[in-house]
Motif scaffolding. Sequence first.
Motif, short mmCIF file in Angstrom:
data_model
loop_
_atom_site.label_atom_id
_atom_site.label_comp_id
_atom_site.label_asym_id
_atom_site.label_seq_id
_atom_site.Cartn_x
_atom_site.Cartn_y
_atom_site.Cartn_z
N PHE A 100 39.54 42.68 59.10
CA PHE A 100 38.72 41.50 58.84
C PHE A 100 38.20 41.51 57.40
CE2 PHE A 100 34.50 39.45 59.02
CZ PHE A 100 34.85 38.19 59.48
N PHE A 101 37.63 42.63 57.00
CA PHE A 101 37.09 42.72 55.63
C PHE A 101 38.21 42.85 54.59
CE2 PHE A 101 33.07 43.63 57.73
CZ PHE A 101 32.18 42.95 56.92
N PHE A 102 39.35 43.40 55.00
CA PHE A 102 40.47 43.51 54.07
C PHE A 102 40.88 42.14 53.55
CE2 PHE A 102 45.03 43.74 53.10
CZ PHE A 102 45.04 44.82 52.22
N ALA A 103 40.80 41.14 54.41
CA ALA A 103 41.15 39.78 53.98
C ALA A 103 40.20 39.27 52.89
CB ALA A 103 41.12 38.84 55.19
N PHE A 104 38.91 39.56 53.03
CA PHE A 104 37.95 39.11 52.02
C PHE A 104 38.15 39.84 50.70
CE2 PHE A 104 35.10 38.26 55.86
CZ PHE A 104 35.54 36.95 55.95
N PHE A 105 38.40 41.16 50.77
CA PHE A 105 38.64 41.90 49.54
C PHE A 105 39.94 41.44 48.88
CE2 PHE A 105 35.87 45.17 51.66
CZ PHE A 105 34.84 45.07 50.74
N TRP A 106 40.93 41.14 49.68
CA TRP A 106 42.20 40.63 49.14
C TRP A 106 41.96 39.34 48.36
CZ3 TRP A 106 47.29 42.59 49.97
CH2 TRP A 106 48.32 41.77 49.48
N ALA A 107 41.17 38.42 48.94
CA ALA A 107 40.88 37.15 48.27
C ALA A 107 40.14 37.39 46.96
CB ALA A 107 40.07 36.26 49.20
N PHE A 108 39.17 38.30 46.98
CA PHE A 108 38.38 38.55 45.77
C PHE A 108 39.23 39.16 44.67
CE2 PHE A 108 35.68 41.11 43.04
CZ PHE A 108 34.67 40.22 42.71
N PHE A 109 39.98 40.22 45.01
CA PHE A 109 40.75 40.90 43.96
C PHE A 109 41.94 40.08 43.49
CE2 PHE A 109 38.60 44.70 45.78
CZ PHE A 109 38.01 45.14 44.59
N THR A 110 42.53 39.27 44.37
CA THR A 110 43.60 38.38 43.92
C THR A 110 43.07 37.38 42.90
OG1 THR A 110 44.78 38.57 46.03
CG2 THR A 110 45.27 36.65 44.68
N SER A 111 41.89 36.83 43.17
CA SER A 111 41.30 35.84 42.26
C SER A 111 40.84 36.48 40.96
CB SER A 111 40.12 35.15 42.94
OG SER A 111 40.52 34.54 44.14
N SER A 112 40.36 37.73 41.03
CA SER A 112 39.81 38.36 39.83
C SER A 112 40.88 39.01 38.95
CB SER A 112 38.78 39.43 40.23
OG SER A 112 39.38 40.41 41.06
N LEU A 113 41.93 39.53 39.53
CA LEU A 113 42.97 40.18 38.74
C LEU A 113 43.90 39.18 38.06
CD1 LEU A 113 43.90 43.13 41.14
CD2 LEU A 113 42.68 43.29 38.97
N SER A 114 44.03 38.00 38.65
CA SER A 114 44.87 36.95 38.05
C SER A 114 44.10 35.64 38.03
CB SER A 114 46.17 36.80 38.85
OG SER A 114 46.91 38.00 38.86
N PRO A 115 43.05 35.56 37.21
CA PRO A 115 42.25 34.32 37.19
C PRO A 115 43.06 33.14 36.65
CG PRO A 115 41.58 35.80 35.42
CD PRO A 115 42.54 36.57 36.27
N VAL A 116 43.01 32.05 37.36
CA VAL A 116 43.79 30.87 36.98
C VAL A 116 43.06 30.06 35.91
CG1 VAL A 116 44.95 30.74 39.22
CG2 VAL A 116 42.75 29.58 38.88
N PHE A 117 43.79 29.10 35.33
CA PHE A 117 43.22 28.33 34.21
C PHE A 117 42.07 27.45 34.67
CE2 PHE A 117 46.22 25.42 36.09
CZ PHE A 117 45.63 24.17 35.94
N ASN A 118 42.03 27.09 35.97
CA ASN A 118 40.97 26.22 36.47
C ASN A 118 39.58 26.82 36.29
OD1 ASN A 118 43.54 26.18 38.11
ND2 ASN A 118 42.69 24.20 38.73
N ILE A 119 39.50 28.16 36.26
CA ILE A 119 38.20 28.82 36.11
C ILE A 119 38.06 29.43 34.71
CG2 ILE A 119 37.97 29.28 38.57
CD1 ILE A 119 38.88 32.15 38.06
N GLY A 120 38.91 28.98 33.80
CA GLY A 120 38.82 29.44 32.41
C GLY A 120 39.73 30.61 32.09
#
Length: 268
Positions: A100-120
């Motif tokens: 359950f928590f692995f899914a949340f950490f996956w979402a966080f680290f995916t977003s932080s390691l490869s930040p998209v242009f929408n967030i700068g």
Amino acid sequence: MKSQIKMSHRHPFHLVDPSPWPLVAAVGALSLTFGGVMFMHNFSGGGQLLSLGVVTILFVMGTWWRDIIREASFEGQHTSAVQEGLRMGMILFIVSEVMFFFAFFWAFFTSSLSPVFNIGGVWPPVGIEVISPWGLPLLNTVLLLSSGASVTWAHHAIVGGSKSEAEDALYLTLVFAVNFTSFQALEYFEAPFAISDGVYGSTFYMATGFHGFHVIIGTIFLSICAVRLYYQHFSRQHHFGFEAAAWYWHFVDVVWLILFLGIYWWGA
């Protein structure tokens, strides 16, 4: 009749009596789900159905837990074989919580390691003022790690047969837990961003919020154990109820360490 009684005790397993609680729990869960959806979409009666589901689930939690305590403490149904099954069930439950928590950490680290242009293209996103890890998060880390040590102390005291020492350690654990939840609420109240502030806000509040929910559940679990300990339901050889609560609490500790290091410290 005597031969039937002897036949019924030839195995160490517990054949549970018919119980209404699985059906009532299913009805409560259905009401909770439908009521929640109806309430969020502004349908008439959604709030009442949601409230009915919450009350039903809480009622079943209390009554079903009461029945299990009676079976364990007064009927002697939890033999060694039954306890082994309960241990395996608790282990599988904790494994499901890890996923359950692995899914949340996956979402966080995916977003932080490869930040998209929408967030700068940077992390934290442009315009987000992050929470310093060296304030309340560090204090909460100390509190939760201390509670892990005190619950282990309580466990060793139960195994050693020292009821008063186990009570002191368990009460101290509950003090740490309540303070942790209070400081978490204060942190949310003073946070400079909300759950609606992009991917950072949503992943932060989902991960830390669900952890806080698990802390509350663990606090209730340990509180029930404190009451049972007071009424001498636990012995040196027979205390799986407390053992399960301690396992759950250590799981909460480990998840918080990952949250602190990954989201508060590294993520900031």
